[in-house]
Every structure is written in structure tokens, then in C-alpha cells.
Design an enzyme around this catalytic site. Sequence first.
Site, PDB file in Angstrom:
ATOM      1  N   SER A 299     -28.870  42.618   0.522  1.00 54.64           N
ATOM      2  CA  SER A 299     -29.051  43.446   1.718  1.00 54.64           C
ATOM      3  C   SER A 299     -27.757  43.690   2.472  1.00 54.64           C
ATOM      4  O   SER A 299     -26.910  42.806   2.550  1.00 54.64           O
ATOM      5  CB  SER A 299     -30.043  42.758   2.667  1.00 54.64           C
ATOM      6  OG  SER A 299     -31.282  42.583   2.021  1.00 54.64           O
ATOM      7  N   HIS A 396     -36.916  41.224   6.432  1.00 50.27           N
ATOM      8  CA  HIS A 396     -37.175  40.317   5.310  1.00 50.27           C
ATOM      9  C   HIS A 396     -37.768  38.985   5.776  1.00 50.27           C
ATOM     10  O   HIS A 396     -38.613  38.399   5.095  1.00 50.27           O
ATOM     11  CB  HIS A 396     -35.886  40.072   4.516  1.00 50.27           C
ATOM     12  CG  HIS A 396     -35.459  41.260   3.690  1.00 50.27           C
ATOM     13  ND1 HIS A 396     -36.177  41.681   2.584  1.00 50.27           N
ATOM     14  CD2 HIS A 396     -34.427  42.121   3.829  1.00 50.27           C
ATOM     15  CE1 HIS A 396     -35.577  42.752   2.070  1.00 50.27           C
ATOM     16  NE2 HIS A 396     -34.527  43.051   2.803  1.00 50.27           N
TER      17      HIS A 396
END
Length: 466
Positions: A299, A396
Site C-alpha cells: 500500500s 485495511h
Amino acid sequence: TQSQFLEAKVPQLMSNSNERGNQHSPWIPDSTVQEVCDHYQGLADEGKSNFMSAVASGMGVRHDKILTEASQLQSQVGREDAAILQAEKRLRLSLVPGYSTLFSHISRLQGGVKFLVDLRADLLDHLLSQQSLQNEAELKALNDTLKDLLIGWFAAGMLNLERVMWSSSCDMLEKISQYEAVHPVRNWTDIKHRVGPYRRCFVFTHSSMPNEPLVILHTALTRDISASIQSIVRKQNDIAVGVKSGEENPEEAQAAIFYSITSTQKGLQGVELGNHLIKSVVKELQSEFPSMHLFSSLSPIPGFRDWLISQINKQVKDEHNTSLFTSQELDSFKSALNITSPQALSTLKKVIVTNEWVKSESLVKSLQSPLMRLCARYLYVEKRRKMALNPVANFHLRNGATMWRLNWLGDTSPRGLAASCGMMVNYRYYLENTSSLSQRYIETQNIKASKQILDLVGNGSSNADM
Ligand SMILES: CC(C)(COP(=O)(O)OP(=O)(O)O)[C@@H](O)C(=O)NCCC(N)=O
């Protein structure tokens, strides 16, 4: 005005009209519902805002009726069940705003659900744009009602999971390229690579919005968890080049790396499509690759560099405050920057803002430890309304992932340097833990982090098991 239009078209839904009896769902001809939609779509922005305000204020619940029904229910206490249930039903119906009935009618029109998704996108823009909205509370109630309806219509079971391949329609491949919000697609070679060998691109579609990818997840299949995005989006994956076109060796697909996820419909914000898609893709990959056991994101860390600069700005005034950098680190910057003056911090700020630092090997070396420490702090310690400040971390963590590994120079593209001084982070999905970790984070904001992260943050206490 918009109110007059609504009074004329759907008086039975207006809260101030006595036509609004307590029949649950008054009959409204489809032609009238369609007229309301066409009218809205013909309005300019200003008109749309006025329309939404008229709906929020004119079609809300009737507060007096709610109170009446509530006192009616009160007077039934002690009566038999049937009377109590009847009174409770009347109270429940009085809590349904007129616009909820209108939206249900619209959803049954051809293209009606798509209309409502776009209407909510306009409503969210309206709520964000103007600070002082005189009927903000009513607009927020309207948004809540619309969001709850959309959550029902876009529930996981109503979504179609589709894999996008090179053989998919040009229309779909073009949309995937245009919507890409994390690592921009430069050309057809890029998109061919992202749907080619050792890659999986999955989207959710919905029957009410055919051929529209609602949310897009790009996954790389690798031997172990990737630390660098360049190895995924740039150079040809060496394994892929080795095999004949299209063939994959399952032995090489031990890990699924989620490296880009994009939700394409603003009106579906809060419906958590991205979360549902990741879960569906994990199941899909497990059945295609039974031996696959590593699941992780790779990410970006948008906002870290800006945050770092703001911290340096606060410190520049107070040279001796070593909460940001230790004096040894400052000394090593000075020698790397080849300066002796005390303006180490302002010079450092300049090379960070211009990304110049990455060209100097000695600077890269001297910055690695402090920047990783500060980035771990940014991700793990910095909060916004008690949740992780960084939106990607929050996403997340809400899904139940573990903040697993910070990667130095994970993204050396200009975008990566500008976002986070080139760093990337793996949020790891330990499948047996995600639901309990998700609940824990949402309820207590506790972040599950690996030993590497906790050591970088300097908590000392470390979950040695990871
Ligand atoms: C990260 C995304 C996919 C989360 O979407 P979703 O799971 O639907 O959450 P929500 O928007 O319903 O809160 C979404 O916020 C998005 O597209 N962000 C911009 C691109 C990115 N990945 O940061």
C-alpha cells in the site's frame, strides 16, 4: 421552486400535507416517479442543491405524528399483544420519511438504482461543499436513509464478481485504466501487464449498473510478500517472461499481493465494497491456488511527506527539540548535506520537498532510519477521531489486516517520493484473525502491528510471534 414542484407531483409524500395519511406506501404511478427523476437530471447544480434541500425538509418524518404514535403506544402498556404490536407498527411507520418511499419507487425504475447512486454523490458533494447549511441535520438524515437503502441493494450477495482479462471487452479494459486511482495506467502495455500472467484483476458489477466496475482490485501473484511496487507495475515479472504466454506455474503463486484498489462510485461511499471485494478475491484465489497461503497488500502511504514537513516546520523554530531527529542524525544530515550551518533542518526540508535527497547515496543512507521511525509513528500513533490518521491504514485495519512491514524505497516513482518519501507498507491479512481484528479495531481502535513496526515506533513491547 423545487418545493412547489414536489408538492404538485408527489403531495402524498410531503410531510406538511394532510394527504400524507398513515397508509404505509401510497401508490405513485411510475410515470410520475420518472418525471421526478427527469426533472432532477435536467437541473443545473444550483437547482439540484435546492431540490435536495426541498426533499430533505419537505419529505422528512412528521415529528408531531411520531409523538402522537409514541403516546398511543404508551397508553397500550398492559394491553394484549395484538394491540401493542399494532401500536408499535404505527409508530414504526411514522418513523419512515416520505423520501424513503420515494427512493423505493425510484429503485424500481429502469436505471433507478444508478440514479440514486449518482444522487447520493451529489448529496455528498453538497454536504462537503457548503459549510453553513441551514438544514444540515435534515440533509444528513437524508444521506443516512439513502446510504442504508444502498447498503441493502449492494449487499455482498447481490454483487457479481468478475475477472477482467486481456480478452475482456475493450470497454471494460478502458474503464479499468481510467478509474485506476493508485498507480496510473500509462498505456495499453501497462494494462496488458496488469491483467497478464501472475496478475489478477477482479471487479464487482451489479445488475442495476451493467458493465460498470463498481470497485476494482489489482492483485499480483508472487513467491513471497512484495516490498517494492516497481517489481509489480514496471519491469516485466521475470517469471512471466520465462513462461509461454498465459501459462503460470502455481508453485510461483504462493502470495497474493493487493497493490491497487479503487472504488469508482462516489455515491457508494460507506457501503464498504472494497472490503467485500478483498474477501471475495481471497476465496477465489484460494480455490484457484490451494497452496496459496500469504495474503497482503502493498500500500501507498499518502500524506506522510506532508505530515513530516509540518513536523519539521514546527521544530525549525526550536532547534534543540530532538523529538523528531536525534543530534547524531542531525549531524549525519549535515555531513551528508555537506553543510555546517545550523540550518540543517531547513536544508533537509528543501531536499525532501524537491525529492533531491534520493539522488544522494549518503543522504539516502542517513535518512533511512529516522524516516522509517517517523513513518511508523505516522501510521501507528497519529490519529484522526481516534482512528488511524492515514486513510489507507484505516481502510485495511477496518478490514482486520495487520500493519506488517514498512518498506524503505518501496515506491521510488515521483508519486511515491511525493506521497511518502518512497516508502510503502504491507497490511497483511492473516485470514484466521481478520474478523476478530476488524471488530477490535472498530470497537477499541487497537492497531495490530508486527514486531518491526512496534520496534520502529519504539514501544519496545513487541508481538514477537510475527
Ligand atoms: C480505499 C477504497 C477502495 C475503500 O473503499 P470501500 O471499501 O468501498 O470503503 P468505503 O468507501 O465504503 O468507506 C476507497 O476509499 C478508494 O477508492 N480510495 C481511493 C483509492 C485508494 N485506494 O486510496
